[in-house]
Design an enzyme around this catalytic site. Structure first.
Site, PDB file in Angstrom:
ATOM      1  N   LYS A 184       9.773  -8.837   4.599  1.00  0.00           N
ATOM      2  CA  LYS A 184      10.754  -9.500   5.463  1.00  0.00           C
ATOM      3  C   LYS A 184      11.508 -10.515   4.640  1.00  0.00           C
ATOM      4  O   LYS A 184      10.965 -11.076   3.677  1.00  0.00           O
ATOM      5  CB  LYS A 184      10.047 -10.222   6.614  1.00  0.00           C
ATOM      6  CG  LYS A 184      10.932 -10.495   7.785  1.00  0.00           C
ATOM      7  CD  LYS A 184      11.063  -9.270   8.656  1.00  0.00           C
ATOM      8  CE  LYS A 184      11.849  -9.489   9.903  1.00  0.00           C
ATOM      9  NZ  LYS A 184      11.623  -8.395  10.853  1.00  0.00           N
ATOM     10  N   HIS A 199       0.847  -1.210   0.000  1.00  0.00           N
ATOM     11  CA  HIS A 199       0.000   0.000   0.000  1.00  0.00           C
ATOM     12  C   HIS A 199       0.870   1.244   0.000  1.00  0.00           C
ATOM     13  O   HIS A 199       0.427   2.315  -0.376  1.00  0.00           O
ATOM     14  CB  HIS A 199      -0.968  -0.004   1.200  1.00  0.00           C
ATOM     15  CG  HIS A 199      -0.272   0.103   2.517  1.00  0.00           C
ATOM     16  ND1 HIS A 199       0.467  -0.924   3.056  1.00  0.00           N
ATOM     17  CD2 HIS A 199      -0.173   1.130   3.391  1.00  0.00           C
ATOM     18  CE1 HIS A 199       0.982  -0.526   4.216  1.00  0.00           C
ATOM     19  NE2 HIS A 199       0.604   0.713   4.436  1.00  0.00           N
ATOM     20  N   LYS A 235       3.572  -2.431  11.847  1.00  0.00           N
ATOM     21  CA  LYS A 235       4.551  -1.636  12.590  1.00  0.00           C
ATOM     22  C   LYS A 235       4.804  -0.302  11.889  1.00  0.00           C
ATOM     23  O   LYS A 235       4.762   0.763  12.510  1.00  0.00           O
ATOM     24  CB  LYS A 235       5.851  -2.448  12.668  1.00  0.00           C
ATOM     25  CG  LYS A 235       6.885  -1.944  13.616  1.00  0.00           C
ATOM     26  CD  LYS A 235       8.172  -2.766  13.515  1.00  0.00           C
ATOM     27  CE  LYS A 235       7.971  -4.247  13.753  1.00  0.00           C
ATOM     28  NZ  LYS A 235       9.262  -4.980  13.852  1.00  0.00           N
ATOM     29  N   LYS A 269       9.447  -2.503   3.450  1.00  0.00           N
ATOM     30  CA  LYS A 269      10.588  -2.450   4.372  1.00  0.00           C
ATOM     31  C   LYS A 269      10.544  -3.613   5.342  1.00  0.00           C
ATOM     32  O   LYS A 269       9.464  -4.034   5.754  1.00  0.00           O
ATOM     33  CB  LYS A 269      10.488  -1.120   5.145  1.00  0.00           C
ATOM     34  CG  LYS A 269      11.678  -0.759   5.973  1.00  0.00           C
ATOM     35  CD  LYS A 269      12.648   0.124   5.236  1.00  0.00           C
ATOM     36  CE  LYS A 269      13.961   0.282   5.989  1.00  0.00           C
ATOM     37  NZ  LYS A 269      14.784  -0.953   5.972  1.00  0.00           N
ATOM     38  N   SER A 296      15.697   3.345  10.727  1.00  0.00           N
ATOM     39  CA  SER A 296      15.954   2.950   9.335  1.00  0.00           C
ATOM     40  C   SER A 296      15.344   3.963   8.373  1.00  0.00           C
ATOM     41  O   SER A 296      15.934   4.297   7.340  1.00  0.00           O
ATOM     42  CB  SER A 296      15.311   1.592   9.041  1.00  0.00           C
ATOM     43  OG  SER A 296      16.162   0.544   9.436  1.00  0.00           O
TER      44      SER A 296
HETATM   45  N1  GLU Z   1      14.310  -6.087  11.541  1.00  0.00           N
HETATM   46  C1  GLU Z   1      13.804  -4.950  12.234  1.00  0.00           C
HETATM   47  C2  GLU Z   1      12.342  -5.149  12.574  1.00  0.00           C
HETATM   48  O1  GLU Z   1      11.875  -6.248  12.709  1.00  0.00           O
HETATM   49  C3  GLU Z   1      14.095  -3.655  11.494  1.00  0.00           C
HETATM   50  C4  GLU Z   1      13.457  -3.524  10.150  1.00  0.00           C
HETATM   51  C5  GLU Z   1      13.921  -2.292   9.359  1.00  0.00           C
HETATM   52  O2  GLU Z   1      14.653  -1.481   9.902  1.00  0.00           O
HETATM   53  O3  GLU Z   1      13.520  -2.199   8.213  1.00  0.00           O
HETATM   54  O4  GLU Z   1      11.616  -4.226  12.808  1.00  0.00           O
END
Ligand code: GLU
Length: 477
Positions: free
Chosen positions: A108, A67, A96, A72, A365
């Protein structure tokens, strides 16, 4: 990991929690399904010649929701990686990012590999090969899909990935933004390594500003003096434990590692314990506390705040009943199973959910990605200007005191702090603090404001899903 037969999988747990929230929302079933499902998962199997033989590795990159783009989420290196896990983690990334207003969709990645089984050069070959497979399909790309560190990966792997991308896209001026969590000398940002642990600290500070929330947890007072147990002293757990004990006066009385735990009711010196573990590979033999062989049992020890900061499913049907903490902070992704969540809710335990509690990583990030795209470090233009304006005020105050012969001087500590302009680290921490406060308030408003919402996780899902849904609406879906 959960051992009970009736326990839903991690993926099912995420779906169950999602469903609990959407049942309270007025969304069309078609849209709910669109949001819930994982859009795509790419599986790659590739061979790398190592130690005179060809070794085949399996990796995944899941895109849960586009969306917003880029999508990320981290890349995990672990033997436990599987498609279901990666998809559940990608879904959590969507929620998140929405909750903390990081303008990304959720993704992921994971590679089935034991990073301890290979030396540095071998890991570089494996990582670059995996990155190559993802880059050539635009599953790593500054405007489409931006990975980051996760369990088993860190700055080192991110630097290899960024370099691999640049080799394959030699003229892309924004190449550094293809991945975050890089070392500073490879385009990283100050404060990214500590970010998830720092976010846990800011999340707890935000919670302890919420009188109604404190009351609901059966706690009182401030963070100062609250006894903490941390499970997992990796990057997230170590930073969270260090900051809480050193800066907030919250003693860490228990630290649980996979190969044993340490207990000290006076509070553990986290830095000393970390150094011991780095040197010895085990908490055993640490002089600053009592070693306990069966670490997992310590999850049920008496404390105020329990911070699971390692694997998913560590608090499950087997041990939820025994948990004595009044407040659980999910620094890991998915540490509490859906079954355990129900038991803990019944007991009145308040859970600060993963999608909020560990969002510090992706928040910083986001800052790193913006820094890479703007090609300038935060604070570079304004810092000295800010300092000279502050100097003007200090000079003027000192002149007034001289000219009017009022006998006062500025405290030297105040003067040096006030005169120092904000550098990148200060700005990153300020942006993270602001993000965590605003996101907490958005959850708390729903948690305290609606009779049908009795826990923070449901509140977090309601806020996040609401944002994803309105994003789809504005796309005409
Ligand atoms: N791996 C981290 C998480 O689960 C960071 C992900 C990121 O910074 O894109 O939130």
């Amino acid at each position: 990991m959960s051992t009970s037969k009736n326990e839903p999988s991690f993926r099912e747990s995420v779906d169950l929690m999602f469903n609990r929230a959407v049942d309270l929302m007025d969304l069309k079933p078609g849209l709910v399904e669109k949001i819930r499902v994982c859009n795509a998962t790419y599986t790659v199997r590739f061979g790398v010649r190592l130690r005179g033989d060809i070794h085949t590795f399996t990796g995944y990159r899941s895109v849960h929701s586009e969306h917003m783009e880029p999508v990320k989420g981290g890349i995990r290196f672990s033997l436990g990686v599987n498609q279901n896990e990666v998809e559940a983690l990608a879904a959590l990334m969507t929620y998140k990012c929405a909750l903390v207003e990081a303008p990304f969709g959720g993704s992921k990645g994971g590679l089935c590999v034991d990073p301890k089984a290979w030396d540095e050069h071998e890991m570089e070959l494996i990582t670059r090969r995996f990155a190559y497979e993802l880059i050539k399909r635009d599953l790593i790309n500054p405007s489409q899909n931006v990975p980051a560190p996760d369990m088993g990966t860190g700055e080192r792997e991110m630097a290899w990935i960024a370099d691999q991308y640049k080799r394959m896209h030699t003229t892309d001026i924004n190449g550094a933004a293809c991945v975050t969590g890089k070392p500073i000398n490879a385009g990283g940002i100050h404060g990214r390594t500590e970010a998830t642990g720092r976010g846990v600290q800011y999340a707890l500070r935000a919670f302890f500003r919420d009188d109604e929330g404190i009351k609901k947890a059966g706690l009182s007072g401030t963070l100062d003096g609250k006894r903490v147990i941390v499970q997992g002293l990796g990057n997230v757990g170590y930073h969270a434990a260090k900051f809480l004990s050193e800066e907030d006066g919250a003693p860490v009385v228990g630290v649980i590692e996979y190969n044993g735990a340490i207990w000290n009711s006076e509070g553990i010196d986290i830095e000393a314990l970390k150094q011991h573990i780095l040197a010895e590979g085990t908490p055993k033999g640490f002089a600053g506390g009592t070693f306990v062989e069966d670490g997992t049992a310590m999850l049920e020890n008496d404390c105020d705040i329990l911070i699971p900061a390692a694997l998913e499913g560590v608090i499950n049907l087997d041990n939820a009943d025994g948990v004595k903490a009044k407040l659980i902070v999910e620094a890991a992704n998915g540490p509490v199973t859906a079954g355990a969540d129900a038991i803990l809710r019944d007991k009145g335990v308040v859970i600060i959910p993963d999608m909020y509690a560990n969002a510090g990583g992706v928040t910083v990030s986001y800052f790193e990605w913006v820094k890479n795209l703007s090609h300038i470090r935060f604070g570079r233009m304004g810092r000295r200007q800010e300092e000279s304006r502050h100097q003007l005020i200090v000079d003027e105050l000192e002149r007034i005191s001289r000219d009017t012969s009022i006998n006062w001087t500025l405290n030297p500590d105040f003067k040096s702090k006030y005169l120092r302009g904000a550098g990148e680290l200060e700005l990153v921490r300020s942006g993270l603090d602001d993000t965590m406060r605003i996101a907490y308030e958005s959850m708390a408003e729903v948690w305290h404001g609606r009779d049908d919402v009795t826990d923070l996780r449901t509140a977090a899902y309601l806020v996040a899903i609401g944002k994803v849904a309105s994003s789809y609406h504005s796309k005409g879906l």
